[in-house]
Motif scaffolding. Sequence first.
Motif, PDB file in Angstrom:
ATOM      1  N   ASP A   1       0.857  -1.182   0.000  1.00 14.89           N
ATOM      2  CA  ASP A   1       0.000   0.000   0.000  1.00 14.89           C
ATOM      3  C   ASP A   1       0.897   1.238   0.000  1.00 14.89           C
ATOM      4  N   VAL A   2       0.801   2.042  -1.056  1.00 15.92           N
ATOM      5  CA  VAL A   2       1.688   3.206  -1.168  1.00 15.92           C
ATOM      6  C   VAL A   2       1.377   4.242  -0.097  1.00 15.92           C
ATOM      7  N   ARG A   3       0.173   4.212   0.467  1.00 10.34           N
ATOM      8  CA  ARG A   3      -0.136   5.110   1.574  1.00 10.34           C
ATOM      9  C   ARG A   3       0.785   4.835   2.761  1.00 10.34           C
ATOM     10  N   ARG A   4       1.055   3.563   2.977  1.00 12.80           N
ATOM     11  CA  ARG A   4       1.948   3.197   4.069  1.00 12.80           C
ATOM     12  C   ARG A   4       3.385   3.630   3.794  1.00 12.80           C
TER      13      ARG A   4
ATOM     14  N   VAL B   1       7.696   7.503   5.127  1.00  7.43           N
ATOM     15  CA  VAL B   1       8.604   8.577   4.725  1.00  7.43           C
ATOM     16  C   VAL B   1       8.342   9.836   5.559  1.00  7.43           C
ATOM     17  N   GLY B   2       7.049  10.180   5.724  1.00  2.55           N
ATOM     18  CA  GLY B   2       6.729  11.343   6.548  1.00  2.55           C
ATOM     19  C   GLY B   2       7.158  11.165   7.992  1.00  2.55           C
TER      20      GLY B   2
ATOM     21  N   GLY C   1      -3.958   0.394  -4.275  1.00  8.26           N
ATOM     22  CA  GLY C   1      -4.095  -0.382  -5.493  1.00  8.26           C
ATOM     23  C   GLY C   1      -3.934   0.444  -6.750  1.00  8.26           C
ATOM     24  N   VAL C   2      -3.852   1.798  -6.652  1.00 11.78           N
ATOM     25  CA  VAL C   2      -3.665   2.650  -7.818  1.00 11.78           C
ATOM     26  C   VAL C   2      -2.184   2.706  -8.137  1.00 11.78           C
TER      27      VAL C   2
ATOM     28  N   PHE D   1       1.487  10.588  -7.392  1.00 10.21           N
ATOM     29  CA  PHE D   1       1.411  10.746  -5.943  1.00 10.21           C
ATOM     30  C   PHE D   1       1.990   9.518  -5.206  1.00 10.21           C
ATOM     31  N   GLY D   2       2.061   8.409  -5.922  1.00  5.38           N
ATOM     32  CA  GLY D   2       2.605   7.224  -5.284  1.00  5.38           C
ATOM     33  C   GLY D   2       4.046   6.956  -5.626  1.00  5.38           C
ATOM     34  N   SER D   3       4.666   7.823  -6.415  1.00  2.87           N
ATOM     35  CA  SER D   3       6.045   7.611  -6.818  1.00  2.87           C
ATOM     36  C   SER D   3       6.987   8.188  -5.809  1.00  2.87           C
TER      37      SER D   3
END
Length: 357
Positions: free
Chosen positions: A276-279, A284-285, A349-350, A355-357
């Motif tokens: 999950d790229v949110r994770r 990173v944050g 899943g996107v 934004f996910g890179s």
Amino acid sequence: MTLSLEAPISLPPQQTPRNTIMATPSCCRASLSRRPISILGQIHPTSTQTSRILSSQCARAAVPSPASPCSSTTKRPLHTTPKPQISLAEILKKTGIAQTTGRSYMIYQATEQLHKACAAQAEYTIDPEDRKASKLKHTPDGEEIGRSGGGGGEGGSAKGSVWHEEMGLLPTFSTWSQVTMLHMYLLVVRFRDMPKIQQTTFQDGLVNHFFYEAEAKMDLVHNLTSRVIRQKYLKDLFVQWRGLVLAYDEALAKDSDAVLAGAVWRNLYKADENVDVRRLAAAVGYMRRGMADLAHKGEEDLVMKGKRVFDEWGGVKAELRGVDVPSSQVKGLMDAEGLSSSEPAVKEGVKGSRFGS
């Protein structure tokens, strides 16, 4: 053997045994040469009486007197080293030995507490009863899966670790080591702002504590009793630590969140394509906020905080919630992409989104 003393015994000088002269004390020879007649007049032809008289005469002759040839012999004191004018504590303080020893012990204690703060973030346990009953679960790679909790990190020991429950990581030794090394890296970056000798001492102490606990966990938690096998795993773990530092340093040198996210993806998530790229964004944050917070802490703060050193900023759970709230800059990019600002900035899943890179 009976010694006859009716007539004085005389030997030629060249025939006198050398060891006879050396074996006779100088004070005794002086006494005998000074009173030969009086001594011989008192001697009876008995060897026992002869030895007694000679012993008493030698004892009297050993006492120095102004007229005696032995008076030139001075009594040597037992200790010739002069008495120090300052105490041992003052000497240690003046030479800096006491300060160095005390400071080394302080750094050892401080790094031990800091390591406990790092190790508690993703703590886990394995029930021995589950092992006996063959109920332990394993990953496809063969790692034993335990139960989240047991430490004092974020999330508490009762609820388990947020790194397991919110970040999608399994409670395994690999997860524990990677999360621990991630927090160790945040401290290492702070240590680099110290003087060179102090930085090396803090960093070595922190790393040593980590590997001591890693070996203990292999033995006590995972029942790995072979020291040879443990050493093999520890060598592999050290290689992972060196690679982790290099990967995260590259992201700092390039000042790129994308490079840092790639390093987190390879190390923490083992390059899982379904992550999950949110994770990743939350991790990173969390690292960025942690390095900024530690940069404003002095050495005394690090020592005093100890196990609570990571508790003063929001934590990774707060960063995970913040990922879904777009900022004004991100909102403009979302509008340009045709996305609604009410939706999460990055959906699970996107793929292929900037934004996910």
